[in-house]
Design an enzyme around this catalytic site. Structure first.
Site, short mmCIF file in Angstrom:
data_model
loop_
_atom_site.label_atom_id
_atom_site.label_comp_id
_atom_site.label_asym_id
_atom_site.label_seq_id
_atom_site.Cartn_x
_atom_site.Cartn_y
_atom_site.Cartn_z
N HIS A 160 0.85 -1.19 0.00
CA HIS A 160 0.00 0.00 0.00
C HIS A 160 0.88 1.23 0.00
O HIS A 160 1.94 1.24 0.63
CB HIS A 160 -0.91 0.02 1.24
CG HIS A 160 -2.08 0.93 1.08
ND1 HIS A 160 -2.01 2.27 1.34
CD2 HIS A 160 -3.33 0.68 0.64
CE1 HIS A 160 -3.18 2.82 1.08
NE2 HIS A 160 -4.00 1.88 0.65
N ASP A 212 -7.93 -5.54 0.12
CA ASP A 212 -8.43 -6.41 -0.95
C ASP A 212 -8.03 -7.88 -0.77
O ASP A 212 -8.50 -8.73 -1.52
CB ASP A 212 -7.91 -5.92 -2.31
CG ASP A 212 -8.50 -4.58 -2.68
OD1 ASP A 212 -9.71 -4.41 -2.49
OD2 ASP A 212 -7.75 -3.70 -3.14
#
Ligand code: CMC
Length: 420
Positions: free
Chosen positions: A304, A361
């Site tokens: 991320h 996710d």
């Protein structure tokens, strides 16, 4: 307010320092180019603040996510998604007449124009639901020409209409792919149950609520509801800054979300886990492939831009995934593959050094699968959740009298002037 000093070509420039309420700091360079002729260069915007905002706070090092000051872990315990949507957009959780009206408007506008239903006929059965969603949301602008207005009442009305109609369009894109008839929304159901009804009800039978499905979908939508200046939200701010109408602006956000580096990763994770399963479950091979700089393969659902720690949303979703599979008595081999991949990756020097952790996710697709939602609908589910965040940021920008059209600069490195 303190200043930073910048020395350029023997000229010293004092630049104001801006502090946020959680002690984040920025150097204000708004006068840099006009004073010195220089611009800053920051491809990918990893060091660039594009706005000040009081909606969402993230501390990526500590793994903190707060909406309007409320930690995400608290908001996912018993709050309704529409309350969180109201919180993000209007800034408060209080029960008020204004919030009751917001919820009434969402129920009232849940139908789409009958003519819009015919648009679905033009798509092939194989159409990706994100293609349908983004087209349909743009099409809503044709039915709502007042969405160019920045009158506060019309802003509020179009915000409620979008929250109401996007879930209907999302459900219809699924019904279309299955060749099922479209069902009208049921005004007696709350937002989440209404969506599940339009997705899964049989037109010949009354909708049977499943409390586990409702609870977990509500949780997933809240976890996805905002994430400050991510790619799709920045796209919404970028598009909205030109004063494009609200529906076209949100459609641009949907398009940005679709990419596998962003919201499209939830679909890509399940496809990756399926591939590993079909390949005999050799996790180490795929961890090695993700590390191989000669390969394009990345561990989907890992890494991320902001989190350099476990994504707090992923922790909540990981727990929920095990809970849901147990409640539905489903033994999904993909959960075990995901858990093993995570274990191996988190012990691997490559992932440790780069601070690559599972993100939102990584486990969400396992839950969507258990709910019977097809893989190509996963990113639509993300869009449904992220919509209040997009709307909150758009509204914040539109109501800020100092906001300008977003227009970055560049350094030109092409040919200098020449003749034919
Ligand atoms: N697998 C393998 N290596 C990775 C991965 C990954 N998933 N993510 C980052 N890296 C490596 C990358 O190769 C680079 O290595 P090096 O320093 O040797 O060049 C380093 O880690 C830093 O990566 P980056 O690409 O500079 O990081 P970024 O901040 O630009 O990208 C990201 C962030 C999310 C796009 C990236 O981590 C990625 O592609 N992850 C997989 C896709 C994914 O799961 N996306 C969902 C993000 S969370 C939900 C959302 O907000 O949409």
């Amino acid at each position: 307010m303190s200043n930073a000093k910048l020395i350029i070509e023997n000229q010293t420039l004092e630049l104001p320092i801006i502090s946020g309420s959680e002690n984040e700091k920025a150097i204000d360079i708004t006068q840099l180019r006009s004073t010195t002729g220089y611009i800053t260069m920051d491809p990918g915007y990893g060091n660039t603040g594009s706005c000040v905002s009081d909606i969402t706070f993230i501390d990526g090092e500590k793994g903190i996510l707060q909406y309007r000051g409320f930690p995400i872990e608290e908001l996912t315990k018993g709050t309704f998604f529409t309350d969180v949507a109201h919180l993000l957009i209007y800034g408060n959780m209080d029960e008020s007449e204004e919030k009751a009206e917001f919820k009434r408007e969402i129920k009232k506008h849940a139908n789409i124009h009958e003519d819009m239903k015919r648009f679905f006929d033009g798509f092939p059965l194989s159409a990706h639901p994100m293609a349908i969603l983004s087209s349909m949301v743009t099409a809503l602008s044709a039915f709502n020409p007042d969405s160019e207005s920045h009158e506060p009442e019309l802003i509020d009305l179009n915000i409620a209409k979008l929250i109401a109609k996007v879930k209907t369009i999302a459900a219809y894109s699924y019904r279309k792919s299955q060749g099922l008839p479209f069902l009208y929304p049921d005004p007696d159901l709350n937002y989440v149950d209404n969506f599940l009804h339009m997705m899964f009800s049989d037109s010949q039978e009354e909708y049977q609520q499943n409390p586990v499905m409702s609870e977990v979908l509500n949780l997933l939508l809240i976890l996805h509801a905002d994430h400050e200046q991510n790619c799709s939200t920045s796209t919404v701010r970028m598009t909205g800054s030109s004063h494009a109408n609200l529906y076209a602006t949100i459609s641009a956000g949907i398009a940005a979300l679709w990419g596998p580096r962003h919201g499209g990763a939830n679909q890509a994770v399940i496809e990756m886990l399926e591939m590993i399963k079909a390949d005999g479950g050799d996790y180490q091979k795929y961890v090695n492939l993700a590390k191989d700089k000669n390969s394009d393969f990345r561990m989907m659902g890992f890494g991320h831009r902001v989190y350099k720690n476990y994504d707090p949303r992923a922790s909540v979703i990981k727990d929920a995934a095990s809970r849901v599979l147990k409640a539905f008595e489903i033994d999904d081999p993909l959960l075990e593959i995901a858990q093993n991949l995570e274990r191996i990756a988190l012990e691997d020097e490559y992932f440790v050094e780069r601070k690559l952790y599972p993100n939102v996710d990584f486990y969400s697709g396992i839950i969507y699968r258990a709910m019977g939602i097809p893989t190509n609908m996963f990113t639509v589910m993300f869009a449904l959740g992220r919509l209040p965040g997009w709307l909150a940021h758009w509204r914040e920008m539109i109501l800020d009298p100092s906001s300008r059209i977003n227009r970055p600069r560049q350094i030109y490195v092409g040919e200098t002037k020449r003749s034919l």
